[in-house]
Write a protein that holds these residues in place. Structure first.
Motif, PDB file in Angstrom:
ATOM      1  N   ARG A  23      -7.256  19.615  -3.714  1.00 19.03           N
ATOM      2  CA  ARG A  23      -7.100  20.549  -2.602  1.00 19.03           C
ATOM      3  C   ARG A  23      -6.914  19.711  -1.342  1.00 19.03           C
ATOM      4  O   ARG A  23      -7.736  19.714  -0.427  1.00 19.03           O
ATOM      5  CB  ARG A  23      -8.324  21.453  -2.485  1.00 19.03           C
TER       6      ARG A  23
ATOM      7  N   PRO B 137      -5.744  18.287   2.222  1.00 16.49           N
ATOM      8  CA  PRO B 137      -5.347  18.895   3.497  1.00 16.49           C
ATOM      9  C   PRO B 137      -3.966  18.404   3.923  1.00 16.49           C
ATOM     10  O   PRO B 137      -3.537  17.310   3.567  1.00 16.49           O
ATOM     11  CB  PRO B 137      -6.434  18.408   4.461  1.00 16.49           C
TER      12      PRO B 137
ATOM     13  N   ARG C 270      -2.401  23.433   5.611  1.00 13.59           N
ATOM     14  CA  ARG C 270      -2.932  23.905   4.337  1.00 13.59           C
ATOM     15  C   ARG C 270      -4.240  23.185   4.026  1.00 13.59           C
ATOM     16  O   ARG C 270      -4.399  21.999   4.326  1.00 13.59           O
ATOM     17  CB  ARG C 270      -1.938  23.653   3.198  1.00 13.59           C
ATOM     18  N   ASN C 271      -5.177  23.907   3.453  1.00 13.92           N
ATOM     19  CA  ASN C 271      -6.466  23.329   3.020  1.00 13.92           C
ATOM     20  C   ASN C 271      -7.179  22.603   4.159  1.00 13.92           C
ATOM     21  O   ASN C 271      -7.699  21.500   3.992  1.00 13.92           O
ATOM     22  CB  ASN C 271      -6.254  22.368   1.840  1.00 13.92           C
TER      23      ASN C 271
ATOM     24  N   SER D 259      -9.864  23.727   5.935  1.00 15.17           N
ATOM     25  CA  SER D 259     -11.260  24.081   6.175  1.00 15.17           C
ATOM     26  C   SER D 259     -12.192  22.914   5.852  1.00 15.17           C
ATOM     27  O   SER D 259     -11.932  22.112   4.953  1.00 15.17           O
ATOM     28  CB  SER D 259     -11.644  25.307   5.345  1.00 15.17           C
TER      29      SER D 259
ATOM     30  N   THR E 193      -8.632  27.874   6.652  1.00 13.85           N
ATOM     31  CA  THR E 193      -7.853  27.149   5.658  1.00 13.85           C
ATOM     32  C   THR E 193      -6.470  26.795   6.166  1.00 13.85           C
ATOM     33  O   THR E 193      -5.976  25.689   5.946  1.00 13.85           O
ATOM     34  CB  THR E 193      -7.735  27.981   4.369  1.00 13.85           C
ATOM     35  N   SER E 194      -5.831  27.737   6.882  1.00 16.12           N
ATOM     36  CA  SER E 194      -4.463  27.509   7.356  1.00 16.12           C
ATOM     37  C   SER E 194      -4.381  27.275   8.862  1.00 16.12           C
ATOM     38  O   SER E 194      -3.390  26.725   9.331  1.00 16.12           O
ATOM     39  CB  SER E 194      -3.567  28.687   6.975  1.00 16.12           C
TER      40      SER E 194
ATOM     41  N   THR F 127      -6.851  25.936  12.211  1.00 11.33           N
ATOM     42  CA  THR F 127      -8.095  25.468  12.812  1.00 11.33           C
ATOM     43  C   THR F 127      -7.853  25.238  14.295  1.00 11.33           C
ATOM     44  O   THR F 127      -6.837  24.667  14.683  1.00 11.33           O
ATOM     45  CB  THR F 127      -8.575  24.161  12.142  1.00 11.33           C
TER      46      THR F 127
ATOM     47  N   THR G 115     -11.615  16.665   5.326  1.00  9.95           N
ATOM     48  CA  THR G 115     -12.250  17.769   4.620  1.00  9.95           C
ATOM     49  C   THR G 115     -13.092  17.241   3.473  1.00  9.95           C
ATOM     50  O   THR G 115     -13.000  16.072   3.104  1.00  9.95           O
ATOM     51  CB  THR G 115     -11.188  18.742   4.067  1.00  9.95           C
TER      52      THR G 115
ATOM     53  N   PRO H 175     -13.401  18.671  -0.076  1.00 11.71           N
ATOM     54  CA  PRO H 175     -13.137  19.644  -1.141  1.00 11.71           C
ATOM     55  C   PRO H 175     -14.042  19.502  -2.358  1.00 11.71           C
ATOM     56  O   PRO H 175     -14.196  20.424  -3.130  1.00 11.71           O
ATOM     57  CB  PRO H 175     -11.678  19.376  -1.516  1.00 11.71           C
TER      58      PRO H 175
END
Length: 243
Positions: A130, A132, A163-164, A166, A196-197, A199, A218, A220
């Motif tokens: 996952r 980022p 993407r990703n 968070s 997630t998409s 910030t 991140t 994950p």
């Protein structure tokens, strides 16, 4: 090493339900490469290795820019023009519309075979990858509207799209980091939104005015961090408005 993970295939046209994705979990940087060159042949000094890499870096870029197809021991490098026009006689103008140059690196067949044979790889797990990715950076004005100009005062809001994205903002090793030209990283402590998409982060106070890269870190997986650094620089000016 190549870390391979298996996860659900997101394509609607997929014939099979799961697919493989991979990441490389090690980096050989230029300093390590110099050490490898020195250790490979004891007659080559560190100064020799640095000088050759410096000249190679300069000359390859120069001749590719001049339109040459440059041969390296393992590959060829050259420029390729891309774009579209409405009429046959319309000229190619780089930077206009979708007119652009791309650099093509074509590996020689024997080099490709050697790199792909006996590859070092491992199974990383199921659903692990996952990673980022920052797609776009924009500034946000006082009315909440997006602005394309990436010039910020301390405590302005930077909106990050991707993407990703968070992360756990309570953890000091995750979040948004501003990376200066000297490599010094400053972590943002305040966030307007962590998603997630999208910030949204408040530009930290106390940054030295100048240009910065934006990095997202991140978590994950437990005890594992992933990061992505945008190539688009942002400019932070002082509280007085001076860049």
């Amino acid at each position: 090493m190549v870390a391979i993970t298996t996860y659900k295939n997101p394509l609607e046209s997929a014939v099979k339900g799961y697919c493989f994705r991979s990441v490389t979990d090690q980096t050989l940087d230029s300093e390590q490469l110099i050490s490898e060159i020195i250790g490979y042949n004891s007659t080559i000094t560190e100064a020799d290795a640095r000088a050759v890499l410096s000249v190679l870096n300069d000359r390859v870029k120069h001749f590719v820019r001049m339109g040459y197809r440059v041969e390296l021991p393992f590959a060829f490098m050259h420029l390729k023009a891309n774009g579209t026009v409405d009429r046959l006689n319309d000229g190619f103008m780089p930077g206009t519309g979708n007119h652009r140059f791309e650099v093509v690196c074509s590996f020689k067949p024997e080099a490709l075979k050697e790199m792909k044979d006996c590859t070092a790889w491992r199974i990383a797990g199921i659903g692990w990858s996952r990673l980022p990715k920052i797609v776009e950076l924009v500034s946000v004005d006082a009315t909440g509207r997006e602005c394309g100009e990436l010039i910020f005062a301390p405590h302005d809001i930077l909106r990050i799209k991707g993407r990703n994205l968070s992360f756990d903002a309570a953890k000091e090793n995750q979040g948004v980091f501003f990376v200066g030209s000297d490599g010094l990283e400053t972590r943002a402590a305040r966030y307007n939104n962590v998603g997630t998409s999208i910030t949204e982060v408040f530009v930290p106070g106390g940054l030295v005015p100048g240009s910065y890269k934006v990095k997202v870190v991140t978590g994950p997986r437990k005890d594992s961090l992933e990061e992505f650094t945008s190539n688009t620089p942002v400019v932070v000016r002082g509280d007085t408005g001076q860049p």
